[in-house]
Design a protein around this motif. Structure first.
Motif, PDB file in Angstrom:
ATOM      1  N   HIS A 174       0.863  -1.190   0.000  1.00  0.00           N
ATOM      2  CA  HIS A 174       0.000   0.000   0.000  1.00  0.00           C
ATOM      3  C   HIS A 174       0.899   1.239   0.000  1.00  0.00           C
ATOM      4  O   HIS A 174       1.611   1.495   0.969  1.00  0.00           O
ATOM      5  N   ARG A 175       0.877   2.008  -1.081  1.00  0.00           N
ATOM      6  CA  ARG A 175       1.806   3.126  -1.236  1.00  0.00           C
ATOM      7  C   ARG A 175       1.699   4.123  -0.093  1.00  0.00           C
ATOM      8  O   ARG A 175       2.707   4.599   0.431  1.00  0.00           O
ATOM      9  N   GLY A 176       0.460   4.445   0.320  1.00  0.00           N
ATOM     10  CA  GLY A 176       0.278   5.397   1.399  1.00  0.00           C
ATOM     11  C   GLY A 176       0.892   4.898   2.700  1.00  0.00           C
ATOM     12  O   GLY A 176       1.564   5.635   3.417  1.00  0.00           O
ATOM     13  N   PHE A 177       0.671   3.619   2.997  1.00  0.00           N
ATOM     14  CA  PHE A 177       1.241   3.034   4.210  1.00  0.00           C
ATOM     15  C   PHE A 177       2.760   3.024   4.135  1.00  0.00           C
ATOM     16  O   PHE A 177       3.448   3.375   5.100  1.00  0.00           O
ATOM     17  N   LEU A 178       3.312   2.619   2.993  1.00  0.00           N
ATOM     18  CA  LEU A 178       4.762   2.491   2.844  1.00  0.00           C
ATOM     19  C   LEU A 178       5.465   3.829   3.072  1.00  0.00           C
ATOM     20  O   LEU A 178       6.374   3.930   3.896  1.00  0.00           O
ATOM     21  N   PHE A 179       5.039   4.868   2.342  1.00  0.00           N
ATOM     22  CA  PHE A 179       5.782   6.124   2.413  1.00  0.00           C
ATOM     23  C   PHE A 179       5.476   6.898   3.702  1.00  0.00           C
ATOM     24  O   PHE A 179       6.350   7.607   4.217  1.00  0.00           O
ATOM     25  N   SER A 180       4.276   6.756   4.234  1.00  0.00           N
ATOM     26  CA  SER A 180       3.999   7.360   5.549  1.00  0.00           C
ATOM     27  C   SER A 180       4.832   6.672   6.627  1.00  0.00           C
ATOM     28  O   SER A 180       5.350   7.326   7.542  1.00  0.00           O
ATOM     29  N   SER A 181       4.991   5.349   6.522  1.00  0.00           N
ATOM     30  CA  SER A 181       5.799   4.605   7.488  1.00  0.00           C
ATOM     31  C   SER A 181       7.269   4.995   7.388  1.00  0.00           C
ATOM     32  O   SER A 181       7.960   5.142   8.403  1.00  0.00           O
ATOM     33  N   ILE A 182       7.757   5.170   6.151  1.00  0.00           N
ATOM     34  CA  ILE A 182       9.147   5.595   5.965  1.00  0.00           C
ATOM     35  C   ILE A 182       9.363   6.966   6.598  1.00  0.00           C
ATOM     36  O   ILE A 182      10.367   7.200   7.285  1.00  0.00           O
ATOM     37  N   ALA A 183       8.401   7.881   6.385  1.00  0.00           N
ATOM     38  CA  ALA A 183       8.517   9.218   6.969  1.00  0.00           C
ATOM     39  C   ALA A 183       8.542   9.147   8.489  1.00  0.00           C
ATOM     40  O   ALA A 183       9.401   9.770   9.151  1.00  0.00           O
ATOM     41  N   ALA A 184       7.626   8.384   9.089  1.00  0.00           N
ATOM     42  CA  ALA A 184       7.570   8.264  10.546  1.00  0.00           C
ATOM     43  C   ALA A 184       8.837   7.616  11.099  1.00  0.00           C
ATOM     44  O   ALA A 184       9.362   8.021  12.147  1.00  0.00           O
ATOM     45  N   THR A 185       9.356   6.609  10.388  1.00  0.00           N
ATOM     46  CA  THR A 185      10.557   5.907  10.836  1.00  0.00           C
ATOM     47  C   THR A 185      11.771   6.835  10.803  1.00  0.00           C
ATOM     48  O   THR A 185      12.588   6.844  11.740  1.00  0.00           O
ATOM     49  N   LEU A 186      11.907   7.630   9.737  1.00  0.00           N
ATOM     50  CA  LEU A 186      13.048   8.534   9.641  1.00  0.00           C
ATOM     51  C   LEU A 186      12.954   9.664  10.661  1.00  0.00           C
ATOM     52  O   LEU A 186      13.979  10.134  11.166  1.00  0.00           O
ATOM     53  N   VAL A 187      11.740  10.102  10.984  1.00  0.00           N
ATOM     54  CA  VAL A 187      11.590  11.104  12.037  1.00  0.00           C
ATOM     55  C   VAL A 187      12.062  10.532  13.378  1.00  0.00           C
ATOM     56  O   VAL A 187      12.751  11.209  14.156  1.00  0.00           O
ATOM     57  N   MET A 188      11.715   9.267  13.657  1.00  0.00           N
ATOM     58  CA  MET A 188      12.180   8.630  14.887  1.00  0.00           C
ATOM     59  C   MET A 188      13.691   8.426  14.880  1.00  0.00           C
ATOM     60  O   MET A 188      14.346   8.507  15.914  1.00  0.00           O
ATOM     61  N   PHE A 189      14.268   8.174  13.706  1.00  0.00           N
ATOM     62  CA  PHE A 189      15.719   8.063  13.546  1.00  0.00           C
ATOM     63  C   PHE A 189      16.387   9.352  14.020  1.00  0.00           C
ATOM     64  O   PHE A 189      17.348   9.336  14.799  1.00  0.00           O
ATOM     65  N   VAL A 190      15.854  10.482  13.554  1.00  0.00           N
ATOM     66  CA  VAL A 190      16.422  11.786  13.920  1.00  0.00           C
ATOM     67  C   VAL A 190      16.195  12.087  15.401  1.00  0.00           C
ATOM     68  O   VAL A 190      17.114  12.513  16.118  1.00  0.00           O
ATOM     69  N   LEU A 191      14.965  11.862  15.883  1.00  0.00           N
ATOM     70  CA  LEU A 191      14.626  12.189  17.273  1.00  0.00           C
ATOM     71  C   LEU A 191      15.491  11.406  18.260  1.00  0.00           C
ATOM     72  O   LEU A 191      16.041  11.970  19.206  1.00  0.00           O
ATOM     73  N   SER A 192      15.630  10.106  18.035  1.00  0.00           N
ATOM     74  CA  SER A 192      16.405   9.281  18.974  1.00  0.00           C
ATOM     75  C   SER A 192      17.878   9.676  18.957  1.00  0.00           C
ATOM     76  O   SER A 192      18.532   9.713  20.003  1.00  0.00           O
ATOM     77  N   GLY A 193      18.412   9.978  17.763  1.00  0.00           N
ATOM     78  CA  GLY A 193      19.809  10.407  17.685  1.00  0.00           C
ATOM     79  C   GLY A 193      20.043  11.710  18.420  1.00  0.00           C
ATOM     80  O   GLY A 193      21.036  11.865  19.148  1.00  0.00           O
ATOM     81  N   LEU A 194      19.124  12.673  18.251  1.00  0.00           N
ATOM     82  CA  LEU A 194      19.257  13.953  18.937  1.00  0.00           C
ATOM     83  C   LEU A 194      19.195  13.796  20.454  1.00  0.00           C
ATOM     84  O   LEU A 194      19.974  14.412  21.190  1.00  0.00           O
ATOM     85  N   ALA A 240      16.414   2.696  17.071  1.00  0.00           N
ATOM     86  CA  ALA A 240      17.625   1.943  17.396  1.00  0.00           C
ATOM     87  C   ALA A 240      18.765   2.284  16.443  1.00  0.00           C
ATOM     88  O   ALA A 240      19.911   2.501  16.868  1.00  0.00           O
ATOM     89  N   ILE A 241      18.453   2.349  15.148  1.00  0.00           N
ATOM     90  CA  ILE A 241      19.492   2.658  14.159  1.00  0.00           C
ATOM     91  C   ILE A 241      19.949   4.112  14.310  1.00  0.00           C
ATOM     92  O   ILE A 241      21.132   4.423  14.126  1.00  0.00           O
ATOM     93  N   GLY A 242      19.028   5.017  14.680  1.00  0.00           N
ATOM     94  CA  GLY A 242      19.404   6.408  14.895  1.00  0.00           C
ATOM     95  C   GLY A 242      20.425   6.551  16.006  1.00  0.00           C
ATOM     96  O   GLY A 242      21.443   7.247  15.864  1.00  0.00           O
TER      97      GLY A 242
END
Length: 526
Positions: free
Chosen positions: A269-289, A412-414
């Protein structure tokens, strides 16, 4: 207590609000546990002699286990009783907290955090799944809102409570504070919660769970240890290859199963995929900060633990305010516009923060931290909503589980990747001229260790070099965060479907409670 169905009698049980209070206490504990640890890491690094890599493991051991076990934990509750497994999760979390408070070295702390991750993985999905047995549709929205508010409170409370405890007690008190709240949650579950099951739920796939945990663990190990061992080290290369093989095996196994635990077809599902990628990358940044900031505020700017916690409030406040204001903007402008705008704001804040110097002072930091919080809030909430809204209603539960797992993996990766970038940059730029080899190695482990070596040696030059090296490393981390946010904004603008319409009242009433709970937790940055 016998297993019950979701009858009106149960839903109208006068004890239900007390039971909700117990669940709120449990979720509040989990909500501020991560931010408490971030504030405590500089103090623990000094008292335990923890390197930057070991600090990364103290944070990541919890997150890896959380991500790997969240889906099977929900299935265990469905099959063997949600109340029973919720009590077990709180008991495991309590045991891990006790072990952490008594730990005498870094390895014991990492082990205790791992145990706490197991408990948290059980508590998070099951605390939400028991709500239908307590409340009818007319009260469920209010109940989910209360849990959401408690989880949101955990973000700013964590640094403040952690800072206050560290100023008055030893570092183990940041674990000890969990014990009474977990104990209250256990007692309330025993006496107030009805037991519910879903015997028709899929069986827990032990092999898939093992593939997930081992694959993620190998990947994070390689990223954290690479700065000290080198990316060409045979062990690092072996871990990366092993991780790729294990995660590939997981995907292939799940795709072949009739009722998969990790439903990969949802990503079609394109909407699920790209929304999930966006949410995941935001968490990547937040956890690293949240990993790099406390050491800057405490070691470089010279604040105590409580002062460090208070100085993180601009970001937390911005995040919570923006999270609550996001939905009206989505209703007016559409989710794609709001997600993209939030990511652009986040990118601007990170790039602005990358200009921080040793002499910038807290005023400049507070400015870009506030903007960062708004960027987080305006991007994560619509992204989560968009991901779950893109799925058919009968796939919402499995979609929420996959989405929350992806977010934990991103976190975790962040911590691993951004923390390793900081560690290698700090070590390369630190001037240890004139120091004995052993002292030089110790100073290169972290900015806290460098300050301790400098104080013993009476070297102001080493303190100045350590501060400069750390701020440079933090600037690189923020630069990477800014670029990642900008790339994610461009991907979102190109591929994210738009969802301008607000749900009707009837749709809100029919909202799946597990999905609503997942969104509420996501809003709070859980």
């Amino acid at each position: 207590m016998a297993t019950v169905t979701q009858s009106n009698d149960v839903r109208r049980d006068p004890r239900r609000w007390w039971a909700l209070g117990a669940l709120v206490a449990s979720m509040l504990t989990l909500g501020f546990d991560t931010t408490i640890l971030n504030v405590a890491l500089p103090t623990m690094a000094g008292e335990l002699g923890a390197t930057t890599g070991q600090q990364q493991w103290m944070a990541d051991s919890y997150v890896i286990v959380f991500a790997a076990l969240m889906l099977p934990a929900g299935l265990l509750g469905d099959r063997f009783g949600r109340r029973r497994m919720l009590i077990a999760g709180l008991g495991i979390f309590l045991a891990g907290s006790v072990a952490g408070s008594l730990a005498g070295d870094v390895n014991w702390v990492i082990a205790a955090r791992t145990v706490m991750g197991v408990g948290a993985a059980l508590v998070t999905p099951l605390a939400l799944s028991v709500l239908p047995s307590l409340f009818g549709p007319d009260e469920r929205t209010k109940a989910v809102g209360v849990i959401s508010a408690a989880s949101s409170l955990g973000l700013p409370l964590g640094p403040i409570i952690g800072g206050w405890l560290l100023n008055h007690f030893w570092w183990g008190s940041v674990f000890l504070v969990n014990i009474p709240m977990a104990a209250i949650g256990i007692a309330a579950c025993v006496f107030l919660l009805p037991e519910t099951k879903d015997p028709a739920s899929p069986r827990v796939d032990t092999l898939s769970t093992a593939f997930t945990a081992a694959g993620l663990g190998a990947l994070i190990y390689a990223i954290i240890e690479a700065p000290s061992r080198g990316w060409g080290d045979p062990l690092i290369v072996g871990m990366l290859i092993g991780s790729a093989l294990l995660l590939t095996a997981l995907v292939l196994r799940e795709r072949r199963m009739e009722r998969p635990m990790l439903d990969m077809t949802l990503l079609s599902h394109r909407g699920f995929l790209f929304s999930s990628i966006a949410a995941t990358l935001v968490m990547f940044v937040l956890s690293g900060l949240l990993f790099v900031l406390p050491q800057y505020l405490q070691a470089v700017l010279g604040n105590d633990a409580l002062g460090t916690g208070v100085r993180l409030l601009p970001m937390m406040g911005g995040l919570i305010i923006a999270a609550r204001a996001a939905q009206p903007l989505v209703n007016k402008f559409g989710s794609r516009a709001v997600v993209c705008a939030g990511l652009v704001v986040l990118a601007f804040a990170a790039l602005l923060g990358s200009r921080t110097t040793v002499d910038s002072g807290y005023g400049f930091t507070a400015l870009w931290l506030s903007i960062t919080g708004f960027g987080f809030g305006f991007s994560i909430v619509p992204a989560m909503d968009g991901a779950l809204g893109a799925l058919p209603r009968d796939r919402a539960g499995s979609g929420a589980g996959l989405l929350m797992t992806m977010r934990q993996v991103g976190a975790a990766i962040g911590i691993a990747l951004l923390g390793s970038l900081l560690a290698s940059t700090f070590r390369d730029r630190l001037d240890v001229t004139g120091l004995p080899a052993k002292a030089a190695d110790t100073a290169g482990e972290s900015v806290v260790a460098a300050h301790m070596v400098a104080q013993k040696a009476g070297s102001t030059d080493l303190i100045s070099s350590a501060n400069s090296a750390y701020v440079h490393g933090m600037g690189l981390v923020l630069l990477v965060c800014g670029v990642a946010a900008l790339v994610t904004a461009l991907l979102s603008a190109a591929f994210l479907p738009n969802t301008p319409a607000a749900p009707t009242k009837q749709e809100e009433a029919e909202e799946d409670p597990a999905t609503a709970g997942a969104i509420a937790l996501a809003d709070a940055g859980q």
